[in-house]
Design a protein around this motif. Structure first.
Motif, PDB file in Angstrom:
ATOM      1  N   MET A 110       0.852  -1.201   0.000  1.00 43.86           N
ATOM      2  CA  MET A 110       0.000   0.000   0.000  1.00 43.86           C
ATOM      3  C   MET A 110       0.893   1.258   0.000  1.00 43.86           C
ATOM      4  SD  MET A 110      -2.971   1.118   2.723  1.00 43.86           S
ATOM      5  CE  MET A 110      -4.035  -0.281   2.462  1.00 43.86           C
ATOM      6  N   ASN A 111       0.768   2.060  -1.034  1.00 44.15           N
ATOM      7  CA  ASN A 111       1.625   3.257  -1.090  1.00 44.15           C
ATOM      8  C   ASN A 111       1.051   4.405  -0.246  1.00 44.15           C
ATOM      9  OD1 ASN A 111      -0.268   4.761  -2.586  1.00 44.15           O
ATOM     10  ND2 ASN A 111       0.392   3.778  -4.478  1.00 44.15           N
ATOM     11  N   ARG A 112       1.808   5.454  -0.140  1.00 46.67           N
ATOM     12  CA  ARG A 112       1.412   6.548   0.777  1.00 46.67           C
ATOM     13  C   ARG A 112       0.107   7.230   0.353  1.00 46.67           C
ATOM     14  NH1 ARG A 112       4.733  11.724  -0.982  1.00 46.67           N
ATOM     15  NH2 ARG A 112       5.049  11.173  -3.170  1.00 46.67           N
ATOM     16  N   HIS A 113      -0.169   7.261  -0.974  1.00 47.77           N
ATOM     17  CA  HIS A 113      -1.410   7.897  -1.437  1.00 47.77           C
ATOM     18  C   HIS A 113      -2.630   7.120  -0.962  1.00 47.77           C
ATOM     19  CE1 HIS A 113       1.033  10.553  -3.740  1.00 47.77           C
ATOM     20  NE2 HIS A 113       1.550   9.558  -4.474  1.00 47.77           N
ATOM     21  N   LEU A 114      -2.518   5.785  -1.051  1.00 42.62           N
ATOM     22  CA  LEU A 114      -3.634   4.958  -0.565  1.00 42.62           C
ATOM     23  C   LEU A 114      -3.816   5.124   0.938  1.00 42.62           C
ATOM     24  CD1 LEU A 114      -3.593   1.491  -2.367  1.00 42.62           C
ATOM     25  CD2 LEU A 114      -5.381   3.200  -2.381  1.00 42.62           C
ATOM     26  N   LYS A 115      -2.697   5.170   1.653  1.00 45.59           N
ATOM     27  CA  LYS A 115      -2.782   5.341   3.111  1.00 45.59           C
ATOM     28  C   LYS A 115      -3.487   6.650   3.456  1.00 45.59           C
ATOM     29  CE  LYS A 115       1.321   2.678   4.330  1.00 45.59           C
ATOM     30  NZ  LYS A 115       2.755   2.789   4.577  1.00 45.59           N
ATOM     31  N   ILE A 116      -3.084   7.714   2.750  1.00 52.98           N
ATOM     32  CA  ILE A 116      -3.713   9.028   3.012  1.00 52.98           C
ATOM     33  C   ILE A 116      -5.197   8.978   2.672  1.00 52.98           C
ATOM     34  CG2 ILE A 116      -3.787  11.441   2.251  1.00 52.98           C
ATOM     35  CD1 ILE A 116      -0.701  11.239   1.932  1.00 52.98           C
ATOM     36  N   ALA A 117      -5.518   8.344   1.512  1.00 50.93           N
ATOM     37  CA  ALA A 117      -6.923   8.267   1.088  1.00 50.93           C
ATOM     38  C   ALA A 117      -7.746   7.492   2.117  1.00 50.93           C
ATOM     39  CB  ALA A 117      -7.016   7.597  -0.278  1.00 50.93           C
ATOM     40  N   PHE A 118      -7.205   6.398   2.644  1.00 55.28           N
ATOM     41  CA  PHE A 118      -7.928   5.619   3.657  1.00 55.28           C
ATOM     42  C   PHE A 118      -8.075   6.396   4.964  1.00 55.28           C
ATOM     43  CE2 PHE A 118      -7.347   1.655   1.171  1.00 55.28           C
ATOM     44  CZ  PHE A 118      -8.641   1.182   1.297  1.00 55.28           C
ATOM     45  N   MET A 119      -7.116   7.277   5.253  1.00 56.71           N
ATOM     46  CA  MET A 119      -7.226   8.078   6.472  1.00 56.71           C
ATOM     47  C   MET A 119      -8.241   9.208   6.314  1.00 56.71           C
ATOM     48  SD  MET A 119      -3.531   8.430   8.272  1.00 56.71           S
ATOM     49  CE  MET A 119      -2.471   8.618   6.881  1.00 56.71           C
ATOM     50  N   VAL A 120      -8.341   9.746   5.104  1.00 53.84           N
ATOM     51  CA  VAL A 120      -9.263  10.862   4.859  1.00 53.84           C
ATOM     52  C   VAL A 120     -10.709  10.365   4.750  1.00 53.84           C
ATOM     53  CG1 VAL A 120      -9.910  12.639   3.174  1.00 53.84           C
ATOM     54  CG2 VAL A 120      -7.516  12.351   3.814  1.00 53.84           C
ATOM     55  N   ALA A 121     -10.881   9.151   4.181  1.00 50.23           N
ATOM     56  CA  ALA A 121     -12.234   8.627   3.909  1.00 50.23           C
ATOM     57  C   ALA A 121     -13.184   8.672   5.110  1.00 50.23           C
ATOM     58  CB  ALA A 121     -12.134   7.211   3.352  1.00 50.23           C
ATOM     59  N   PRO A 122     -12.770   8.241   6.320  1.00 49.48           N
ATOM     60  CA  PRO A 122     -13.718   8.289   7.459  1.00 49.48           C
ATOM     61  C   PRO A 122     -14.214   9.695   7.762  1.00 49.48           C
ATOM     62  CG  PRO A 122     -11.813   6.954   8.015  1.00 49.48           C
ATOM     63  CD  PRO A 122     -11.494   7.609   6.719  1.00 49.48           C
ATOM     64  N   PHE A 123     -13.346  10.698   7.568  1.00 43.54           N
ATOM     65  CA  PHE A 123     -13.796  12.079   7.808  1.00 43.54           C
ATOM     66  C   PHE A 123     -14.874  12.488   6.800  1.00 43.54           C
ATOM     67  CE2 PHE A 123      -9.591  11.956   9.782  1.00 43.54           C
ATOM     68  CZ  PHE A 123      -9.897  12.474  11.037  1.00 43.54           C
ATOM     69  N   LEU A 124     -14.687  12.039   5.551  1.00 45.53           N
ATOM     70  CA  LEU A 124     -15.692  12.348   4.526  1.00 45.53           C
ATOM     71  C   LEU A 124     -17.008  11.631   4.826  1.00 45.53           C
ATOM     72  CD1 LEU A 124     -13.605  12.255   1.224  1.00 45.53           C
ATOM     73  CD2 LEU A 124     -14.497  14.237   2.411  1.00 45.53           C
ATOM     74  N   VAL A 125     -16.909  10.419   5.354  1.00 43.03           N
ATOM     75  CA  VAL A 125     -18.126   9.670   5.715  1.00 43.03           C
ATOM     76  C   VAL A 125     -18.879  10.410   6.815  1.00 43.03           C
ATOM     77  CG1 VAL A 125     -18.980   7.545   6.784  1.00 43.03           C
ATOM     78  CG2 VAL A 125     -17.252   7.409   4.994  1.00 43.03           C
ATOM     79  N   VAL A 126     -18.153  10.883   7.839  1.00 44.18           N
ATOM     80  CA  VAL A 126     -18.789  11.626   8.936  1.00 44.18           C
ATOM     81  C   VAL A 126     -19.389  12.933   8.410  1.00 44.18           C
ATOM     82  CG1 VAL A 126     -18.386  12.826  11.134  1.00 44.18           C
ATOM     83  CG2 VAL A 126     -17.345  10.598  10.725  1.00 44.18           C
ATOM     84  N   LEU A 127     -18.641  13.591   7.535  1.00 36.94           N
ATOM     85  CA  LEU A 127     -19.131  14.837   6.922  1.00 36.94           C
ATOM     86  C   LEU A 127     -20.415  14.561   6.135  1.00 36.94           C
ATOM     87  CD1 LEU A 127     -17.946  17.747   6.792  1.00 36.94           C
ATOM     88  CD2 LEU A 127     -17.121  17.173   4.519  1.00 36.94           C
ATOM     89  N   GLY A 128     -20.421  13.462   5.403  1.00 42.50           N
ATOM     90  CA  GLY A 128     -21.605  13.060   4.628  1.00 42.50           C
ATOM     91  C   GLY A 128     -22.780  12.782   5.543  1.00 42.50           C
ATOM     92  N   TYR A 129     -22.513  12.129   6.667  1.00 40.84           N
ATOM     93  CA  TYR A 129     -23.578  11.809   7.625  1.00 40.84           C
ATOM     94  C   TYR A 129     -24.185  13.100   8.181  1.00 40.84           C
ATOM     95  CZ  TYR A 129     -25.875  10.007  11.783  1.00 40.84           C
ATOM     96  OH  TYR A 129     -26.798   9.726  12.739  1.00 40.84           O
ATOM     97  N   ILE A 130     -23.322  14.047   8.538  1.00 46.59           N
ATOM     98  CA  ILE A 130     -23.808  15.330   9.086  1.00 46.59           C
ATOM     99  C   ILE A 130     -24.622  16.071   8.022  1.00 46.59           C
ATOM    100  CG2 ILE A 130     -23.080  17.607   9.950  1.00 46.59           C
ATOM    101  CD1 ILE A 130     -20.628  16.114  11.196  1.00 46.59           C
ATOM    102  N   GLY A 131     -24.107  16.071   6.786  1.00 50.32           N
ATOM    103  CA  GLY A 131     -24.808  16.746   5.686  1.00 50.32           C
ATOM    104  C   GLY A 131     -26.172  16.137   5.425  1.00 50.32           C
ATOM    105  N   ALA A 132     -26.234  14.803   5.435  1.00 54.44           N
ATOM    106  CA  ALA A 132     -27.504  14.109   5.178  1.00 54.44           C
ATOM    107  C   ALA A 132     -28.506  14.413   6.286  1.00 54.44           C
ATOM    108  CB  ALA A 132     -27.257  12.609   5.099  1.00 54.44           C
ATOM    109  N   ASP A 133     -28.026  14.439   7.529  1.00 57.31           N
ATOM    110  CA  ASP A 133     -28.891  14.722   8.669  1.00 57.31           C
ATOM    111  C   ASP A 133     -29.448  16.140   8.570  1.00 57.31           C
ATOM    112  OD1 ASP A 133     -29.907  13.820  11.229  1.00 57.31           O
ATOM    113  OD2 ASP A 133     -28.687  15.422  12.079  1.00 57.31           O
ATOM    114  N   PHE A 134     -28.583  17.080   8.193  1.00 58.59           N
ATOM    115  CA  PHE A 134     -28.979  18.484   8.024  1.00 58.59           C
ATOM    116  C   PHE A 134     -30.041  18.606   6.929  1.00 58.59           C
ATOM    117  CE2 PHE A 134     -28.215  22.754   6.215  1.00 58.59           C
ATOM    118  CZ  PHE A 134     -28.424  23.516   7.355  1.00 58.59           C
TER     119      PHE A 134
END
Lengths: 82, 146
Positions: free
Chosen positions: B1-25
């Motif tokens: 797993m290269n560093r780009h994938l690692k970064i993408a996997f680390m960022v993804a949960p934040f986007l999921v939470v952001l999506g959840y907040i947006g959907a709730d709003f």
């Protein structure tokens, strides 16, 4: 120096494409367009509902790997090493 | 797993939470808009014989009358419910229903039983059921068939 700037701008372009697809799939297909998409059935499930429940997650995973692959190519193109 | 994938996997949960907040709003905004939905009778409506159901999608309201007490039972909790008896001259008599134990059950004493107690009698009614962010309304006839 110029090569670094181009590398960064291409990276940003990829990130914006990913974010646009992320928004379209999660908010667009799963929320805003859910009613018209529900008219279409996918394996017995309403498509809008499917996107909200599963489709968006699959898309996010695909996006991660697509982004990784594109960045690998970019690294090679600009001779960037880990 | 290269560093780009690692970064993408680390960022993804934040986007999921952001999506959840947006959907709730988004859902909260949609729910706050006042919607008016019309209920239609499901088959023949006979309130005196406990056979009257109004529906719109998954939302159903069952209306019945027992010894002059008219009650409704809904599939979703209501904020308030008012039944109107409409006479031949289109004059309405409102009966605000009172909640019984839970917001799914509402009832009130009405004149309905004395008006349509006999077989063949019919009467026009209107119902307004208020629910969070919307109103369910209906105009329908009840006819006593037994």
């Amino acid at each position: 120096m110029k090569s670094k700037e181009t590398y960064w701008s291409e990276n940003l372009r990829l990130i914006f494409i990913c974010l646009a697809i992320w928004f379209t799939v999660s908010f667009g297909f799963g929320l805003l367009l859910v009613e018209p998409l529900n008219e279409i059935r996918l394996g017995g499930y309403k498509l809008g509902f499917w996107f909200a429940q599963q489709g968006s997650i699959y898309s996010f995973l695909a996006l991660i790997f697509w982004y990784g692959a594109k960045m690998n190519k970019l690294d090679k193109k600009y001779h960037v090493k880990d | 797993m290269n560093r780009h994938l690692k970064i993408a996997f680390m960022v993804a949960p934040f986007l999921v939470v952001l999506g959840y907040i947006g959907a709730d709003f988004h859902h909260e905004n949609e729910a706050a808009k006042t919607k008016i939905v019309q209920l239609v009778p499901e088959g023949h409506c006979d309130i005196i014989n406990q056979s009257c159901v109004l529906k719109s999608g998954d939302f159903k309201v069952e209306i019945s009358d027992e010894n002059g007490i008219t009650g409704i039972n809904s599939t979703f909790p209501l904020d308030s419910a008012t039944l109107f008896l409409v006479d031949k001259h289109d004059q309405m008599t409102p009966y605000p229903l009172g909640m019984q134990k839970s917001p799914y059950y509402w009832r009130s004493n009405t004149e309905l039983h004395s008006l349509i107690g006999q077989k063949g009698d019919s009467y026009k009614l209107r119902l307004i059921a208020k629910i969070k962010g919307g109103q369910y309304i209906s105009e329908f006839y009840t006819q006593t068939i037994k």
